[in-house]
Design a protein around this motif. Structure first.
Motif, PDB file in Angstrom:
ATOM      1  N   ASP A 134       0.870  -1.186   0.000  1.00 47.86           N
ATOM      2  CA  ASP A 134       0.000   0.000   0.000  1.00 47.86           C
ATOM      3  C   ASP A 134       0.900   1.228   0.000  1.00 47.86           C
ATOM      4  O   ASP A 134       1.485   1.594   1.028  1.00 47.86           O
ATOM      5  N   TRP A 135       1.010   1.884  -1.147  1.00 49.95           N
ATOM      6  CA  TRP A 135       1.968   2.979  -1.285  1.00 49.95           C
ATOM      7  C   TRP A 135       1.555   4.211  -0.493  1.00 49.95           C
ATOM      8  O   TRP A 135       2.405   4.969  -0.016  1.00 49.95           O
ATOM      9  N   ALA A 136       0.267   4.427  -0.321  1.00 48.43           N
ATOM     10  CA  ALA A 136      -0.186   5.586   0.454  1.00 48.43           C
ATOM     11  C   ALA A 136       0.219   5.444   1.918  1.00 48.43           C
ATOM     12  O   ALA A 136       0.742   6.374   2.540  1.00 48.43           O
ATOM     13  N   VAL A 137      -0.029   4.252   2.504  1.00 54.58           N
ATOM     14  CA  VAL A 137       0.359   4.013   3.895  1.00 54.58           C
ATOM     15  C   VAL A 137       1.872   4.009   4.026  1.00 54.58           C
ATOM     16  O   VAL A 137       2.435   4.502   5.010  1.00 54.58           O
ATOM     17  N   THR A 138       2.561   3.466   3.047  1.00 55.64           N
ATOM     18  CA  THR A 138       4.019   3.445   3.063  1.00 55.64           C
ATOM     19  C   THR A 138       4.590   4.853   3.088  1.00 55.64           C
ATOM     20  O   THR A 138       5.534   5.159   3.837  1.00 55.64           O
ATOM     21  N   ALA A 139       4.000   5.739   2.296  1.00 58.85           N
ATOM     22  CA  ALA A 139       4.492   7.119   2.242  1.00 58.85           C
ATOM     23  C   ALA A 139       4.245   7.845   3.562  1.00 58.85           C
ATOM     24  O   ALA A 139       5.092   8.641   4.009  1.00 58.85           O
ATOM     25  N   ARG A 140       3.126   7.578   4.202  1.00 61.32           N
ATOM     26  CA  ARG A 140       2.812   8.260   5.465  1.00 61.32           C
ATOM     27  C   ARG A 140       3.703   7.778   6.594  1.00 61.32           C
ATOM     28  O   ARG A 140       4.078   8.554   7.481  1.00 61.32           O
ATOM     29  N   ASN A 141       4.045   6.486   6.595  1.00 58.83           N
ATOM     30  CA  ASN A 141       4.811   5.925   7.711  1.00 58.83           C
ATOM     31  C   ASN A 141       6.300   5.805   7.435  1.00 58.83           C
ATOM     32  O   ASN A 141       7.054   5.422   8.330  1.00 58.83           O
ATOM     33  N   HIS A 142       6.703   6.121   6.198  1.00 61.33           N
ATOM     34  CA  HIS A 142       8.108   6.006   5.806  1.00 61.33           C
ATOM     35  C   HIS A 142       8.636   4.592   6.040  1.00 61.33           C
ATOM     36  O   HIS A 142       9.804   4.395   6.382  1.00 61.33           O
ATOM     37  N   GLU A 143       7.757   3.640   5.898  1.00 60.73           N
ATOM     38  CA  GLU A 143       8.111   2.226   6.072  1.00 60.73           C
ATOM     39  C   GLU A 143       7.182   1.398   5.190  1.00 60.73           C
ATOM     40  O   GLU A 143       5.966   1.655   5.153  1.00 60.73           O
ATOM     41  N   PRO A 144       7.700   0.406   4.465  1.00 65.11           N
ATOM     42  CA  PRO A 144       6.836  -0.397   3.586  1.00 65.11           C
ATOM     43  C   PRO A 144       5.724  -1.090   4.358  1.00 65.11           C
ATOM     44  O   PRO A 144       5.973  -1.722   5.395  1.00 65.11           O
ATOM     45  N   HIS A 145       4.497  -0.942   3.853  1.00 62.65           N
ATOM     46  CA  HIS A 145       3.325  -1.618   4.409  1.00 62.65           C
ATOM     47  C   HIS A 145       2.594  -2.362   3.295  1.00 62.65           C
ATOM     48  O   HIS A 145       2.604  -1.922   2.142  1.00 62.65           O
ATOM     49  N   VAL A 146       1.983  -3.483   3.660  1.00 65.84           N
ATOM     50  CA  VAL A 146       1.188  -4.254   2.704  1.00 65.84           C
ATOM     51  C   VAL A 146      -0.209  -4.438   3.278  1.00 65.84           C
ATOM     52  O   VAL A 146      -0.441  -4.268   4.481  1.00 65.84           O
ATOM     53  N   ARG A 147      -1.140  -4.775   2.397  1.00 65.57           N
ATOM     54  CA  ARG A 147      -2.507  -5.099   2.814  1.00 65.57           C
ATOM     55  C   ARG A 147      -2.801  -6.545   2.397  1.00 65.57           C
ATOM     56  O   ARG A 147      -2.751  -6.878   1.216  1.00 65.57           O
ATOM     57  N   ASP A 148      -3.081  -7.387   3.393  1.00 68.10           N
ATOM     58  CA  ASP A 148      -3.461  -8.765   3.099  1.00 68.10           C
ATOM     59  C   ASP A 148      -4.855  -8.805   2.495  1.00 68.10           C
ATOM     60  O   ASP A 148      -5.685  -7.918   2.732  1.00 68.10           O
ATOM     61  N   ARG A 149      -5.090  -9.851   1.741  1.00 68.84           N
ATOM     62  CA  ARG A 149      -6.423 -10.068   1.188  1.00 68.84           C
ATOM     63  C   ARG A 149      -7.284 -10.833   2.181  1.00 68.84           C
ATOM     64  O   ARG A 149      -6.824 -11.766   2.844  1.00 68.84           O
ATOM     65  N   ILE A 150      -8.528 -10.425   2.299  1.00 69.44           N
ATOM     66  CA  ILE A 150      -9.475 -11.120   3.167  1.00 69.44           C
ATOM     67  C   ILE A 150      -9.999 -12.343   2.423  1.00 69.44           C
ATOM     68  O   ILE A 150     -10.421 -12.238   1.274  1.00 69.44           O
ATOM     69  N   ALA A 151      -9.934 -13.478   3.077  1.00 69.35           N
ATOM     70  CA  ALA A 151     -10.362 -14.715   2.422  1.00 69.35           C
ATOM     71  C   ALA A 151     -11.820 -14.624   2.000  1.00 69.35           C
ATOM     72  O   ALA A 151     -12.670 -14.115   2.727  1.00 69.35           O
ATOM     73  N   ASP A 152     -12.095 -15.107   0.780  1.00 71.09           N
ATOM     74  CA  ASP A 152     -13.465 -15.098   0.280  1.00 71.09           C
ATOM     75  C   ASP A 152     -14.354 -15.964   1.159  1.00 71.09           C
ATOM     76  O   ASP A 152     -13.965 -17.043   1.606  1.00 71.09           O
ATOM     77  N   HIS A 153     -15.566 -15.486   1.400  1.00 73.82           N
ATOM     78  CA  HIS A 153     -16.564 -16.273   2.120  1.00 73.82           C
ATOM     79  C   HIS A 153     -17.525 -16.904   1.102  1.00 73.82           C
ATOM     80  O   HIS A 153     -17.330 -16.826  -0.090  1.00 73.82           O
TER      81      HIS A 153
END
Length: 321
Positions: A75-94
Motif C-alpha cells: 500500500d503505497w499511500a500508507v508506506t508514504a505516510r509511515n516512511h516504512e513499507p506496508h502491505v494489505r493482506d487479502r481477506i479470504a473469500d466467504h
C-alpha cells in the motif's frame, strides 16, 4: 397467488423442518458449538478466515512489510505516510462450499476408551461445519452408507446459515448399526460431482475399507481436502487380557484370539503400524491435510492444534505465493 411446492433434486435430502428450531435433536449441536467456539476463540481471536481456501478479493488492514510478502500488495499511500513499507493482506473469500463426508459404517460404532469413534467423527464434522457457517460459508454433507429403503447415501445440499448446519448435524447424530458396510469412495465421488465450485472437502473416517484412495486424489485435484482419521487405541495394540472373541461389526465374522501370545500381539502391532504408514503415504500423495483424532484423547485439543497450525501455514503460503 398459489405457489407450487419446491422439491429437492433426486437423491438430495432436505434438512428436516423440526431441526431448524431449538429442540432436543439440536441440543448436542448447541453443546458442541459452545465447546468448540469457547476453546478456539482464545487461540484464533475469532478469526477463522485462514482455515478455508481462497485468497480473497477484498483488501484487509495494512501491516508492516515482511520479507517474502508479495510486493504487489504494498500500500503505497500508507508506506508514504509511515516512511516504512506496508502491505494489505487479502481477506479470504466467504460463501465457499464446505462439504462433510462422514463415514457412517458399523466400524465407527467401536470404542474402548472415552467414547466411540462415531462420536469423535460426528464432533469433528460438527466443528468444521460450525466454523464454516460462522464465517458465511455454505455447508453440505454426504454419508457413506445407504439407509434402508434408499438407493443412495444421505446427501444434504450445500447451503448457508447456522440453522441449516445444525439440521445436518442433528440428522447425522444417530450411532451406526451393526452389519452396515459403507462405500467411502462412492461418497467422495458423489461430492466430486455435486461440488461445482472450488471449496473444501472434509472426509471423516477410520479408513478401514479399501478403494477410497483414487477417489480422494480426484477430489483433491480440485478442492482443498482434510482427511480426519479416527482411531481407537485397541486398533493399534492389543493388551494381554487372555482369550478374547473379535467380531467384525460390518460382516459379523468372529475369531478367537489368545492375547497372551506375545507373537500374536507383536504381529497385530506390526500390521497396525504398516497400515498407518500406508495411510500416511496415500494422504501425502493426494495432497490432503491429515488429522488424527483418538477416542482416548481430548479431541478438541488435537483439533485446536491442527486448526492453529493450518491457519499459520496457509497464511505463510499466501505471503510467499
Amino acid at each position: 397467488m398459489l405457489r407450487r411446492k419446491q422439491t429437492p433434486p433426486s437423491g438430495v435430502q432436505p434438512v428436516p423442518r423440526r431441526t431448524r428450531l431449538t429442540s432436543p435433536a439440536t441440543a448436542p449441536v448447541d453443546r458442541l458449538r459452545l465447546t468448540v467456539m469457547h476453546r478456539i476463540d482464545g487461540l484464533l481471536s475469532g478469526d477463522y478466515g485462514g482455515l478455508f481456501p481462497g485468497h480473497g478479493t477484498e483488501r484487509g488492514e495494512a501491516r508492516p512489510y515482511i520479507p517474502g510478502d508479495d510486493p504487489r500488495h504494498i500500500d503505497w499511500a500508507v508506506t508514504a505516510r509511515n516512511h516504512e513499507p506496508h502491505v494489505r493482506d487479502r481477506i479470504a473469500d466467504h460463501e465457499l462450499d464446505v462439504w462433510l463426508v462422514l463415514d457412517t459404517s458399523s466400524s465407527l460404532g467401536f470404542g474402548t476408551a472415552l467414547t466411540t469413534k462415531h462420536e469423535v467423527a460426528w464432533s469433528a464434522a460438527g466443528a468444521f461445519g460450525l466454523l464454516a457457517s460462522t464465517t458465511g460459508n455454505r455447508v453440505g454433507a454426504v454419508t457413506s452408507t445407504v439407509e434402508p429403503g434408499k438407493t443412495r447415501p444421505l446427501m444434504f445440499p450445500a447451503r448457508g446459515g447456522s440453522a441449516h448446519t445444525a439440521g445436518i448435524l442433528a440428522a447425522l447424530r444417530t450411532e451406526p448399526s451393526d452389519g452396515v458396510s459403507g462405500d467411502l469412495a462412492g461418497a467422495i465421488d458423489l461430492v466430486s460431482r455435486a461440488a461445482h465450485r472450488r471449496g473444501m472437502v472434509v472426509v471423516i473416517s477410520d479408513f478401514l475399507d479399501n478403494g477410497w484412495e483414487r477417489a480422494l486424489r480426484r477430489v483433491a485435484a480440485r478442492h482443498d481436502v482434510v482427511a480426519i482419521e479416527v482411531v481407537d487405541p485397541r486398533e493399534l495394540a492389543l493388551p494381554d487380557v487372555g482369550l478374547v472373541a473379535l467380531v467384525d461389526p460390518e460382516s459379523g465374522r468372529r475369531r478367537l484370539l489368545d492375547t497372551r501370545d506375545v507373537a500374536a500381539r507383536a504381529a497385530y502391532a506390526s500390521a497396525a503400524e504398516a497400515r498407518r504408514n500406508a495411510l500416511e503415504t496415500n494422504f501425502k500423495r493426494s495432497g490432503a491435510d491429515h488429522l488424527v483424532l483418538r477416542t482416548d484423547r481430548d479431541w478438541v485439543l488435537d483439533f485446536v492444534s491442527f486448526v492453529s497450525n493450518r491457519k499459520a501455514r496457509l497464511l505463510t503460503s499466501r505471503r510467499t505465493a
